[in-house]
Design a protein around this motif. Structure first.
Motif, PDB file in Angstrom:
ATOM      1  N   LEU A 125       0.519  -1.173  -0.244  1.00 53.06           N
ATOM      2  CA  LEU A 125      -0.125  -0.309   0.032  1.00 53.06           C
ATOM      3  C   LEU A 125       1.092   0.572   0.044  1.00 53.06           C
ATOM      4  O   LEU A 125       0.343   3.034  -0.149  1.00 53.06           O
ATOM      5  CB  LEU A 125      -1.097   0.252   1.255  1.00 53.06           C
ATOM      6  N   GLY A 126       2.292   0.927  -0.301  1.00 54.66           N
ATOM      7  CA  GLY A 126       2.437   2.063  -0.150  1.00 54.66           C
ATOM      8  C   GLY A 126       2.705   3.674  -1.150  1.00 54.66           C
ATOM      9  O   GLY A 126       2.469   4.478  -0.691  1.00 54.66           O
ATOM     10  N   VAL A 128      -0.485   3.989  -2.828  1.00 55.49           N
ATOM     11  CA  VAL A 128      -1.780   4.255  -2.635  1.00 55.49           C
ATOM     12  C   VAL A 128      -1.577   5.390  -1.268  1.00 55.49           C
ATOM     13  O   VAL A 128      -2.650   6.841  -1.416  1.00 55.49           O
ATOM     14  CB  VAL A 128      -2.468   3.018  -1.540  1.00 55.49           C
ATOM     15  N   ARG A 129      -0.875   5.170  -0.499  1.00 51.75           N
ATOM     16  CA  ARG A 129      -0.295   5.564   0.882  1.00 51.75           C
ATOM     17  C   ARG A 129       0.101   7.678   0.675  1.00 51.75           C
ATOM     18  O   ARG A 129      -0.428   8.787   0.711  1.00 51.75           O
ATOM     19  CB  ARG A 129       0.544   5.240   2.048  1.00 51.75           C
ATOM     20  N   GLY A 130       0.938   7.643  -0.456  1.00 52.91           N
ATOM     21  CA  GLY A 130       1.757   7.962  -0.860  1.00 52.91           C
ATOM     22  C   GLY A 130       0.471   9.220  -1.772  1.00 52.91           C
ATOM     23  O   GLY A 130       0.505  10.714  -1.739  1.00 52.91           O
ATOM     24  N   ILE A 132      -2.526   9.229  -1.624  1.00 48.18           N
ATOM     25  CA  ILE A 132      -3.662   9.943  -0.012  1.00 48.18           C
ATOM     26  C   ILE A 132      -3.192  11.488   0.699  1.00 48.18           C
ATOM     27  O   ILE A 132      -3.334  12.105   0.411  1.00 48.18           O
ATOM     28  CB  ILE A 132      -3.891   9.104   1.599  1.00 48.18           C
ATOM     29  N   GLN A 133      -1.314  11.289   0.921  1.00 45.27           N
ATOM     30  CA  GLN A 133      -0.802  11.914   1.479  1.00 45.27           C
ATOM     31  C   GLN A 133      -1.294  13.081   0.642  1.00 45.27           C
ATOM     32  O   GLN A 133      -1.260  14.405   1.151  1.00 45.27           O
ATOM     33  CB  GLN A 133       0.628  11.926   1.900  1.00 45.27           C
ATOM     34  N   TYR A 136      -4.740  14.955  -0.213  1.00 47.91           N
ATOM     35  CA  TYR A 136      -4.687  15.257   1.599  1.00 47.91           C
ATOM     36  C   TYR A 136      -3.923  16.909   1.558  1.00 47.91           C
ATOM     37  O   TYR A 136      -4.181  18.086   1.721  1.00 47.91           O
ATOM     38  CB  TYR A 136      -4.651  15.046   3.496  1.00 47.91           C
TER      39      TYR A 136
END
Length: 144
Positions: A125-126, A128-130, A132-133, A136
């Motif tokens: 999920l790396g 995807v996390r990036g 989303i960050q 945001y």
């Protein structure tokens, strides 16, 4: 009747749910099938790169043939039937069963050959996390 009133009241839920599910399914399969197919070939040599070009040509040719069949043939069958084979009243049933049959065949072929696929590890999920960050940050800080 009670069922019609329930259907009328929940109609928006079925429409939105259908559109969301179609978008999720289409958005999930299209980018992954291309990457999965390219992973099966590799790109270490010139011959592999040529094979990848052939794969992508055949992939997009088959997608376009599917679109031609669905919009050119099945869309007409839903409204007019198929003379001598499918009556007009059964046109939608025929079109949906045809699509479901093709999906079932694709699943059976995919599962049947799973043992022969090259499986590469994913990134988890790396990414995807990036994403989303970044989104945001963009929303709260006015851009990147």
């Amino acid at each position: 009747s009670v069922i019609y009133e329930l259907q009328a009241a929940l109609g928006w839920l079925f429409i939105v749910g259908s559109l969301v599910l179609i978008a999720m399914g289409s958005g999930s399969i299209k980018p992954n099938i291309a990457n999965f197919g390219a992973d099966q070939i590799g790109n270490a040599s010139g011959k592999q790169r040529e094979c990848q070009k052939t794969f992508f040509s055949l992939l997009y040719l088959s997608v376009n043939i599917g679109v031609l069949i669905s919009f050119g043939f099945l869309a007409n069958t839903t409204t007019d039937g198929l003379a001598g084979v499918v009556p007009q009243q059964k046109g939608y049933f025929f079109a949906y069963v045809s699509g479901a049959g093709c999906m079932l065949l694709a699943i059976l072929i995919f599962v049947g050959f799973t043992g022969s696929y090259t499986m590469l590890p994913g990134n988890g999920l790396g990414p995807v996390r990036g994403l989303i960050q970044y989104q945001y940050y963009s929303v709260w800080n006015g851009g990147g």
